[in-house]
Structure formats: C-alpha cells, structure tokens
Design an enzyme around this catalytic site. Structure first.
Site, PDB file in Angstrom:
ATOM      1  N   LYS A 152      -2.277  -4.252   6.087  1.00 40.30           N
ATOM      2  CA  LYS A 152      -3.680  -3.945   5.958  1.00 40.30           C
ATOM      3  C   LYS A 152      -4.331  -4.984   5.053  1.00 40.30           C
ATOM      4  CE  LYS A 152      -5.084  -1.403   2.209  1.00 40.30           C
ATOM      5  NZ  LYS A 152      -4.555  -1.838   0.949  1.00 40.30           N
ATOM      6  N   ASP A 181       0.846   0.779   7.585  1.00 38.78           N
ATOM      7  CA  ASP A 181       0.137   1.537   6.561  1.00 38.78           C
ATOM      8  C   ASP A 181       1.263   2.130   5.736  1.00 38.78           C
ATOM      9  OD1 ASP A 181      -0.961   3.753   5.138  1.00 38.78           O
ATOM     10  OD2 ASP A 181      -2.761   3.483   6.345  1.00 38.78           O
ATOM     11  N   HIS A 182       1.525   1.547   4.571  1.00 39.79           N
ATOM     12  CA  HIS A 182       2.782   1.912   3.903  1.00 39.79           C
ATOM     13  C   HIS A 182       2.823   3.382   3.500  1.00 39.79           C
ATOM     14  CE1 HIS A 182       0.721   1.194   0.030  1.00 39.79           C
ATOM     15  NE2 HIS A 182       1.670   1.909  -0.502  1.00 39.79           N
ATOM     16  N   HIS A 244      -4.889   4.535   4.116  1.00 35.70           N
ATOM     17  CA  HIS A 244      -3.871   5.481   3.634  1.00 35.70           C
ATOM     18  C   HIS A 244      -4.357   6.939   3.635  1.00 35.70           C
ATOM     19  CE1 HIS A 244      -2.103   1.784   2.466  1.00 35.70           C
ATOM     20  NE2 HIS A 244      -2.620   1.683   1.261  1.00 35.70           N
TER      21      HIS A 244
HETATM   22  C1  BG6 Z   1      -2.313  -0.607  -1.613  1.00 37.72           C
HETATM   23  C2  BG6 Z   1      -3.612  -0.933  -2.286  1.00 37.72           C
HETATM   24  O1  BG6 Z   1      -2.486  -0.540  -0.221  1.00 37.72           O
HETATM   25  O2  BG6 Z   1      -1.847   0.649  -2.085  1.00 37.72           O
HETATM   26  C3  BG6 Z   1      -3.437  -0.972  -3.783  1.00 37.72           C
HETATM   27  O3  BG6 Z   1      -4.069  -2.198  -1.839  1.00 37.72           O
HETATM   28  C4  BG6 Z   1      -2.842   0.319  -4.277  1.00 37.72           C
HETATM   29  O4  BG6 Z   1      -4.675  -1.224  -4.444  1.00 37.72           O
HETATM   30  C5  BG6 Z   1      -1.594   0.676  -3.479  1.00 37.72           C
HETATM   31  O5  BG6 Z   1      -2.506   0.129  -5.637  1.00 37.72           O
HETATM   32  C6  BG6 Z   1      -1.104   2.051  -3.833  1.00 37.72           C
HETATM   33  O6  BG6 Z   1       0.134   2.257  -3.236  1.00 37.72           O
HETATM   34  P1  BG6 Z   1       1.173   3.248  -3.867  1.00 37.72           P
HETATM   35  O7  BG6 Z   1       2.302   3.256  -2.901  1.00 37.72           O
HETATM   36  O8  BG6 Z   1       1.540   2.707  -5.223  1.00 37.72           O
HETATM   37  O9  BG6 Z   1       0.475   4.564  -3.980  1.00 37.72           O
END
Ligand code: BG6
Length: 506
Positions: A152, A181-182, A244
C-alpha cells in the site's frame, strides 16, 4: 505449498527498510520451518550498487536484528540463496539486464519460470515497474506463473487509484495481482473470522437487533518518526483507514462465505465495501473528526509536535488523528453506527474491535449503575491479543447491585504456539497463490469512493476543523461527541486487554 513449486522471489526496493525489517526476516522464518520450495532464489533489486556478497552480508545482519524466529542456525545456508541486481527503475533498457539475470539464475539453480515480483518501492513506481516488466515479457505465464505483490498505498485518491488499476490491468491479469494489506495477515484479524463463524453463540446476536454500535480503534504511541515526508502526502485517513481499518470493519461485518475458497471470502468482503453508505458532503463536518498532535511532555520527556517533525511542513494541515462514523446499508447492519478512530502519539499502541451490545429492554436492577453499554465483546488485535467479554454480575451483599465483570482469553495462554508475523503469512500465501488475504481491485476502489467526500472536504473546506491534541492523549476531546449516545464514549483501552479507563498501564 508444493515443495516442488520452485520459484524466484524478486524484491524491488531491496535496499529499503521494509526488506530489511520485515520481508527478508519473514522469508528466513519460512526457510527455517522448511516452508520454502526445494529450489528457491531471492533476487534483491534496487538502484544502489551492491555485489551479491555485500547484499548477503547486509541481509544476514537484518535477519539477526529483526528476528522473526528464534533460530539463527540456518542463516548461512539461507543467504546462499540470495542474489542482487542493480537497476534504474525508470530506464527500460535495464529491465533487459534484469531479465538476463533472472534467466541465468533459473538456469544455474535449475528453477523453472515461476516468479514473484514484490514491489517494496515508493508508490510512484507502482505503475512503471510492472509496465517495464511486461515490455521484456516478464509478465508472461507461458513458462510458469508470475505474481506481482504491491504494497500500500494503492493510489493517492480515487482518481489515481483508477489510473493505477488501468495501468496494471493492461499487462497483468487480476489473479496475478496481490495487494498487500498487512492487517489481513495478522493472526488476530483472521481470528475474527473464526470467532464469528465457528461459534454458534455469536451468530444469533451479530446484527442490528442486538448490536448497538461497533467501534474500531487503532492507536499508536509513536509519532511519524523518520517518515514525515511520506506522511505529509498521506495522513491518518489514507495511511490507516482507507486500507487496514476498513478491511477490519468489512471482516467484522461480512456474511458467512459459502466456503473458505478465496473467491467466496473476497466476494463477501466486497459486498460490505459496496454497502458502505456514502458520507455526504454536508455530513462530513458532523461524522468525521481530524486532529494533529502537538508538542507535550510525557514522563519528563519533551515530545515534538507533528509540525516540528523532520520532513513536515511547519504549517502542515495533515491529520495524524482521524475518527469517522458511518453506516453499512444492508439487512444485517441497517441503522447500526460503525466508528473508526486512529492516531499517532496516542497514549498506547492498541488495535481492537469492540462490539457494543444493546442494553436489556428494561433496567430491572435500577439500584446499580444504569449502563447502556454493559455488554461488550472486545476482540483485541494487538497487543495482548485475545478476546474479552464484559457483562453485568451481582455485587455480593444485600440488594441487587450490578457491576461489570470480565471474561477473557489471551493468546499468550497458548504458549506453545508461535504466532507468525503478518508478512510471513502473506508471503507464504503469495507463494501458494492463495489470494484470500489480499485486497482485490474492486475493494480498493470502493474504499477510495467511500472516503472521497471526506478527503475532498478536508482538503477544500477550511471550516472542517483540524483539532490540535497534546502528544500522549487520546486525540481531540470532541471525538467523544461523535458517539451520539450521551451515556457512551469510546473505550479507553490499556496495554492489557482486561483493563480499561484512565488509570492503567499504557
Ligand atoms: C502502516 C502505516 O501501514 O501500518 C504506519 O503506514 C503504521 O503508519 C503501521 O504505523 C501500523 O502497523 P502495525 O502492524 O504496527 O499496527
């Protein structure tokens, strides 16, 4: 995955942070678990000049530093599978070099034509790289499958997302595209599906008749760190909500799929995206809140405000906090408000979904606190992953005092189970060709359509306030008013799932 499903994994942007912190450590974890094919090569591609050996050395330290798995004993064996090729992303002729390198690797390592191309580059290259790959025939599936993984953000707004979609679909087929989308790779997000669809006790209650509202929070205690430049072009809405958190909302709201086939699951998710009620321009002011963190002192440490961060315009109006209220217009959810909030520099790092059930129709035990949201189901995505149910119980003693108590499950109780990282899961799925946990083009486009009025109003309308909030607080105070019911506010979660309120460990 079939162990004979040999392939080359090509990472564009190999000298970048994501490759070091997430991708290569995740690939190593798969290797240790014997989940990579017999014949496998990882080819790092970037602008920087590295020899194969220099790149291997830097990946070796990355694997130890950003550990995904407690076993360093196979690092040497793994890095032998790593190679490096420098190219100029905009220069078509270097893609011929890349093709030659890939052909040679295939020959030397006896790997067939299967290839994954992972774009971990600045988004401005998402249109260009796939086009150049296609020019040199690296999209052709005649000699084996070709898959393209895109990080993304997929576009900057609806218009750019549509342009990118057309660019990609010109040379690639939808089933070759894997949009990461992790959040979908997080074990606890997938557990939302299992919680909902493997337990008969929730299904009868999971609708407008019993649910008062749904709240989704994703808070971070860190600021924008070194990513000020990127964040200035993004802001909280694009960075977290568009992808997300709308995905999490869709999984919370979707109907049961007819099977676990990717297409069945993704069809149900898409239907939710298509049912988001458009937010009208006139409603943006009442249904959304934006904020930006200000400098403050936390535990004797002075924390910079957003405008003082590196790479940020000192007059920036980029939001670091976003909250929205919206509806899903279908039979299950008609009239149930959904609330999403996210922000940087909030008191703690926590992501959770809270299902607020409607109160009993009549408060029989009026001597206790009259609570309009006593029954909550909290699905904690991170940290202290787990599920918490809050409900009313009799306080021992005379009369009928009611108090809210907790029933909780913590993933940490399953100590024998290692929870794979989101990237490990998604990389493995991409190798298997399982697209269930990847966003489909239509979902992304629907998400942009849904948020377009908000994005446009925040950009154009000077009268949608940008509230300042001191770093380390829960965002603009006015966000409480978004939840209309006077008895209710957002849940103020703590690090530990079972705690809440203002006096807890953060
Ligand atoms: C990313 C964003 O996609 O997700 C970041 O670009 C954010 O800004 C991150 O910090 C949060 O991911 P997680 O897995 O730490 O909740």
């Amino acid at each position: 995955m079939n162990k004979n499903d040999s392939h080359i994994y090509v990472i564009f942007g190999a000298s970048g942070d994501l490759t070091k912190r997430k991708l290569v450590p995740a690939l190593y974890a798969l290797f240790v678990q014997d989940l990579l094919p017999e014949k496998f090569a990882l080819l790092g591609v970037s602008r920087s000049e590295f020899t194969d050996d220099a790149f291997r050395t830097s990946m070796e330290s990355a694997i130890s530093e950003f550990k995904e798995i407690d076993d360093n004993s196979h690092i040497q064996e793994f890095v032998k599978k790593i190679y490096y090729q420098s190219i100029q992303f905009n220069d078509a002729s270097t893609y011929l070099l890349l093709k030659q390198r890939i052909d040679k690797l295939r020959k030397d390592e006896k790997i067939g034509g299967n290839t994954v191309f992972y774009l971990s580059t600045p988004p401005s290259l998402y249109g260009i790289i796939p086009q150049h790959l296609a020019y040199v025939g690296l999209n052709s599936q005649d000699d084996g499958w070709k898959r393209l993984i895109i990080e993304k953000p997929f576009g900057y707004d609806l218009e750019s997302a549509l342009i990118l979609k057309d660019q990609l679909l010109k040379d690639w087929q939808e089933e070759q595209l894997f949009r990461i989308d992790h959040y979908l790779g997080k074990e606890t997000v997938q557990n939302l599906l299992v919680t909902r669809f493997s337990n008969g006790i929730f299904e009868p209650l999971w609708n407008r008749n019993y649910i008062h509202h749904v709240e989704i929070t994703s808070a971070e205690s860190i600021g924008v760190e070194k990513r000020g430049g990127y964040y200035e072009t993004s802001g909280a809405l694009r960075d977290m909500v568009q992808n997300h958190l709308l995905q999490v909302a869709a999984i919370t709201a979707m109907e049961s799929p007819s099977s676990l086939e990717p297409v069945a699951i993704r069809n149900e998710i898409l239907k939710v995206f298509q049912s988001f009620r458009p937010i009208k321009k006139v409603d943006v002011k009442t249904n959304t809140i934006r904020g930006q963190y200000l400098s403050s002192t936390i535990k004797d440490e002075t924390i910079a405000g957003y405008r003082q961060e590196e790479g940020v315009n000192p007059k920036s109006i980029t939001e670091t906090y976003a909250a929205i209220k919206f509806y899903i217009d279908n039979w299950r959810w008609g009239g149930v408000p959904f609330y999403i909030r996210t922000g940087k520099r909030l008191p703690t790092r926590v992501t959770e979904v809270v299902i607020h059930f409607k109160p009993t129709p009549h408060f029989l035990f009026a001597s206790g606190p009259v609570c309009s949201s006593c029954n909550q189901l909290v699905i904690r995505i991170q940290p202290d992953e787990g599920v918490l149910m809050k409900f009313g119980m009799k306080t021992p003693g005379a009369g009928f005092e009611v108090q809210t108590v907790n029933m909780d499950f913590h993933y940490s109780d399953l100590t024998h189970q290692r929870i794979p990282s989101a990237y490990e899961r998604l990389i493995y799925d991409s190798m298997k060709g399982d697209s269930t946990l990847f966003a489909r083009t239509e979902e992304v486009i629907e998400a942009w359509k849904f948020l377009s009025p908000v994005i446009n109003c925040w950009k154009d309308e000077k009268d949608v306030p940008l509230y300042g909030y001191p770093a380390g607080t829960w965002g603009p105070e006015t966000a409480d008013d978004l939840i209309e019911d006077k008895e209710m506010t957002w849940r103020y979660p703590c690090k530990n799932l079972s705690d809440d309120g203002i006096y807890c460990e953060l």
